[in-house]
Design a protein around this motif. Structure first.
Motif, PDB file in Angstrom:
ATOM      1  N   GLY A  12       7.616  30.718 -41.502  1.00 39.78           N
ATOM      2  CA  GLY A  12       8.790  31.098 -40.531  1.00 39.78           C
ATOM      3  C   GLY A  12      10.275  30.472 -41.146  1.00 39.78           C
ATOM      4  O   GLY A  12      11.031  31.068 -41.071  1.00 39.78           O
ATOM      5  N   GLY A  13      10.126  29.619 -41.864  1.00 38.37           N
ATOM      6  CA  GLY A  13      11.091  28.906 -42.349  1.00 38.37           C
ATOM      7  C   GLY A  13      11.989  29.927 -43.090  1.00 38.37           C
ATOM      8  O   GLY A  13      13.437  29.863 -43.137  1.00 38.37           O
ATOM      9  N   ASN A  14      11.569  30.856 -43.974  1.00 43.20           N
ATOM     10  CA  ASN A  14      12.542  31.807 -44.604  1.00 43.20           C
ATOM     11  C   ASN A  14      12.669  32.981 -43.822  1.00 43.20           C
ATOM     12  O   ASN A  14      13.768  33.491 -44.045  1.00 43.20           O
ATOM     13  CB  ASN A  14      11.505  32.278 -45.794  1.00 43.20           C
ATOM     14  CG  ASN A  14      11.157  31.250 -47.015  1.00 43.20           C
ATOM     15  OD1 ASN A  14      12.025  30.495 -47.348  1.00 43.20           O
ATOM     16  ND2 ASN A  14      10.114  30.924 -47.383  1.00 43.20           N
ATOM     17  N   ASP A  15      11.917  33.140 -42.821  1.00 44.15           N
ATOM     18  CA  ASP A  15      12.396  34.257 -41.964  1.00 44.15           C
ATOM     19  C   ASP A  15      13.571  34.039 -41.069  1.00 44.15           C
ATOM     20  O   ASP A  15      14.343  34.972 -40.949  1.00 44.15           O
ATOM     21  CB  ASP A  15      11.305  34.526 -40.763  1.00 44.15           C
ATOM     22  CG  ASP A  15       9.908  34.951 -41.507  1.00 44.15           C
ATOM     23  OD1 ASP A  15       9.646  36.124 -41.414  1.00 44.15           O
ATOM     24  OD2 ASP A  15       9.085  34.339 -41.817  1.00 44.15           O
ATOM     25  N   VAL A  16      13.843  32.662 -40.640  1.00 46.29           N
ATOM     26  CA  VAL A  16      14.861  32.396 -39.953  1.00 46.29           C
ATOM     27  C   VAL A  16      16.160  32.077 -40.862  1.00 46.29           C
ATOM     28  O   VAL A  16      17.290  32.222 -40.071  1.00 46.29           O
ATOM     29  CB  VAL A  16      14.623  31.145 -38.955  1.00 46.29           C
ATOM     30  CG1 VAL A  16      13.622  31.134 -38.152  1.00 46.29           C
ATOM     31  CG2 VAL A  16      14.518  29.977 -39.913  1.00 46.29           C
ATOM     32  N   LEU A  17      16.060  32.035 -42.123  1.00 38.76           N
ATOM     33  CA  LEU A  17      17.112  31.997 -42.720  1.00 38.76           C
ATOM     34  C   LEU A  17      17.627  33.253 -43.574  1.00 38.76           C
ATOM     35  O   LEU A  17      18.578  33.419 -44.214  1.00 38.76           O
ATOM     36  CB  LEU A  17      16.840  31.098 -43.973  1.00 38.76           C
ATOM     37  CG  LEU A  17      16.724  29.588 -43.646  1.00 38.76           C
ATOM     38  CD1 LEU A  17      16.252  28.706 -44.909  1.00 38.76           C
ATOM     39  CD2 LEU A  17      18.230  29.020 -43.208  1.00 38.76           C
TER      40      LEU A  17
ATOM     41  N   PRO B 131       3.903  25.134 -35.632  1.00 35.64           N
ATOM     42  CA  PRO B 131       5.150  26.271 -35.483  1.00 35.64           C
ATOM     43  C   PRO B 131       6.276  25.978 -36.505  1.00 35.64           C
ATOM     44  O   PRO B 131       6.509  24.762 -37.097  1.00 35.64           O
ATOM     45  CB  PRO B 131       5.588  25.308 -34.071  1.00 35.64           C
ATOM     46  CG  PRO B 131       4.336  24.669 -33.595  1.00 35.64           C
ATOM     47  CD  PRO B 131       3.762  24.119 -34.925  1.00 35.64           C
ATOM     48  N   CYS B 132       6.973  26.987 -36.510  1.00 39.26           N
ATOM     49  CA  CYS B 132       8.065  26.775 -37.471  1.00 39.26           C
ATOM     50  C   CYS B 132       9.092  25.821 -37.878  1.00 39.26           C
ATOM     51  O   CYS B 132       9.575  25.272 -36.816  1.00 39.26           O
ATOM     52  CB  CYS B 132       9.276  28.190 -37.203  1.00 39.26           C
ATOM     53  SG  CYS B 132      10.459  28.510 -38.063  1.00 39.26           S
TER      54      CYS B 132
ATOM     55  N   SER C  63      15.105  28.732 -35.880  1.00 33.03           N
ATOM     56  CA  SER C  63      13.739  28.432 -35.821  1.00 33.03           C
ATOM     57  C   SER C  63      13.172  27.711 -34.535  1.00 33.03           C
ATOM     58  O   SER C  63      12.037  27.824 -34.185  1.00 33.03           O
ATOM     59  CB  SER C  63      13.791  26.846 -36.962  1.00 33.03           C
ATOM     60  OG  SER C  63      14.500  25.894 -36.480  1.00 33.03           O
ATOM     61  N   ARG C  64      14.098  27.225 -33.703  1.00 32.55           N
ATOM     62  CA  ARG C  64      13.507  26.706 -32.291  1.00 32.55           C
ATOM     63  C   ARG C  64      13.093  27.980 -31.511  1.00 32.55           C
ATOM     64  O   ARG C  64      11.906  27.897 -30.879  1.00 32.55           O
ATOM     65  CB  ARG C  64      14.765  25.962 -31.669  1.00 32.55           C
ATOM     66  CG  ARG C  64      14.986  24.778 -32.312  1.00 32.55           C
ATOM     67  CD  ARG C  64      16.161  24.059 -31.563  1.00 32.55           C
ATOM     68  NE  ARG C  64      15.775  23.441 -30.285  1.00 32.55           N
ATOM     69  CZ  ARG C  64      16.699  23.088 -29.545  1.00 32.55           C
ATOM     70  NH1 ARG C  64      17.924  22.668 -29.653  1.00 32.55           N
ATOM     71  NH2 ARG C  64      15.975  22.753 -28.375  1.00 32.55           N
ATOM     72  N   ARG C  65      13.562  28.956 -31.689  1.00 32.59           N
ATOM     73  CA  ARG C  65      13.179  30.426 -30.786  1.00 32.59           C
ATOM     74  C   ARG C  65      11.891  30.924 -31.390  1.00 32.59           C
ATOM     75  O   ARG C  65      10.852  31.038 -30.697  1.00 32.59           O
ATOM     76  CB  ARG C  65      14.348  31.205 -31.089  1.00 32.59           C
ATOM     77  CG  ARG C  65      15.518  31.041 -30.312  1.00 32.59           C
ATOM     78  CD  ARG C  65      16.497  32.219 -30.580  1.00 32.59           C
ATOM     79  NE  ARG C  65      16.238  33.569 -30.404  1.00 32.59           N
ATOM     80  CZ  ARG C  65      16.702  34.659 -31.002  1.00 32.59           C
ATOM     81  NH1 ARG C  65      17.907  34.170 -31.921  1.00 32.59           N
ATOM     82  NH2 ARG C  65      16.433  35.610 -30.827  1.00 32.59           N
ATOM     83  N   LEU C  66      11.806  30.772 -32.768  1.00 31.84           N
ATOM     84  CA  LEU C  66      10.550  31.353 -33.528  1.00 31.84           C
ATOM     85  C   LEU C  66       9.221  30.397 -33.425  1.00 31.84           C
ATOM     86  O   LEU C  66       8.239  30.836 -33.210  1.00 31.84           O
ATOM     87  CB  LEU C  66      10.801  31.559 -35.016  1.00 31.84           C
ATOM     88  CG  LEU C  66       9.651  32.225 -35.731  1.00 31.84           C
ATOM     89  CD1 LEU C  66       9.246  33.649 -35.034  1.00 31.84           C
ATOM     90  CD2 LEU C  66       9.970  32.408 -37.200  1.00 31.84           C
TER      91      LEU C  66
END
Length: 246
Positions: free
Chosen positions: A118-123, A153-154, A175-178
């Motif tokens: 998820g870290g790459n998705d949010v960026l 979690p992300c 990231s908090r949302r994901l």
């Protein structure tokens, strides 16, 4: 590094970070962990690592420093069973790439699977809803295949001082949302939750983060492993008992 991951790494280097790495290699930690003389009826337990650079452990210098190796050793000591570690995670992976990682793990005997992504998705400028749906698909697939799933979690890029300010701000909020979506998915499919990174990685960055100020140092991975291990032991306890041979 595969082409999609390489492109993400270059994007990271140019736009997101103050001190991007020149070398993206990660030690290979796959193998068997546990007692040198396990009981004759102790069937190996599979530990599968899926996701991005955190799951693959970019920033570790030796195999035994990786998150997977530390968790595998902890599982072996906690269960008394040998643990076969298989790391399919890759640096730069988005949630979409985890589907390909699943294909590479299709023939493994189900055990405990750890999912950190998820870290790459949010960026990236991609819809979070799409990433969340893909995450839910992966989680359900693993549970249907018989895996005990541990979800982290992300992670929050806002805690990485090596990121430039815009990336930290955007990453923090997205990231908090994901992460909330990841928690809901874990609850729905019956997965175990393990702690994600917190502000201690920002406050003690010199000790817990590597030179890029983004990825954990070997000490950081040791911290992650210690916090995650109880969830993995709880997941392993729900696996079917290994067959006892007469």
């Amino acid at each position: 590094m595969r082409r999609p991951a390489a492109r993400l790494a270059r994007l990271y280097a140019r736009l997101l970070a103050h001190r991007p790495p020149a070398d993206w290699s990660v030690p290979v930690a796959d193998g068997r962990y546990g007692p040198t003389e396990p009981a004759s009826d102790a069937r190996p337990l599979t530990l599968l690592m899926l996701g991005d650079s955190l799951a693959q452990s970019f920033g570790a210098h030796r195999p035994e420093q990786t998150l997977g190796a530390r968790l595998a050793q902890g599982l072996a000591e906690g269960t008394g069973r040998p643990v076969d570690l298989r790391v399919r995670a890759r640096v730069g992976a988005t949630t979409a790439a985890v589907g390909r990682q699943l294909l590479r793990a299709a023939r493994l005997r189900p055990g405990v699977a750890v999912l950190i992504v998820g870290g790459n998705d949010v960026l990236l400028p991609t819809p979070l809803g799409r990433a969340a749906r893909r995450f839910a698909h992966v989680a359900q697939h693993l549970r249907d295949a018989g895996w005990q799933l541990v979800v982290v979690p992300c992670p929050n890029p806002g805690y990485g001082p090596g990121f430039r300010a815009p990336a930290r701000w955007i990453g923090h909020h997205r990231s908090r949302r994901l992460a909330r979506r990841h928690v809901r998915t874990a609850d729905r499919v019956g997965a175990h939750l393990a702690p994600t990174s917190g502000p201690e990685f920002r406050d003690d960055a010199e000790h817990l983060l590597g030179p890029d100020g983004v990825h954990p140092s070997p000490h950081g991975y040791a911290t992650h492993a210690a916090r995650m291990l109880p969830a993995l032991l709880a997941a392993a306890a729900r696996l079917p008992e290994p067959a006892v041979h007469a």
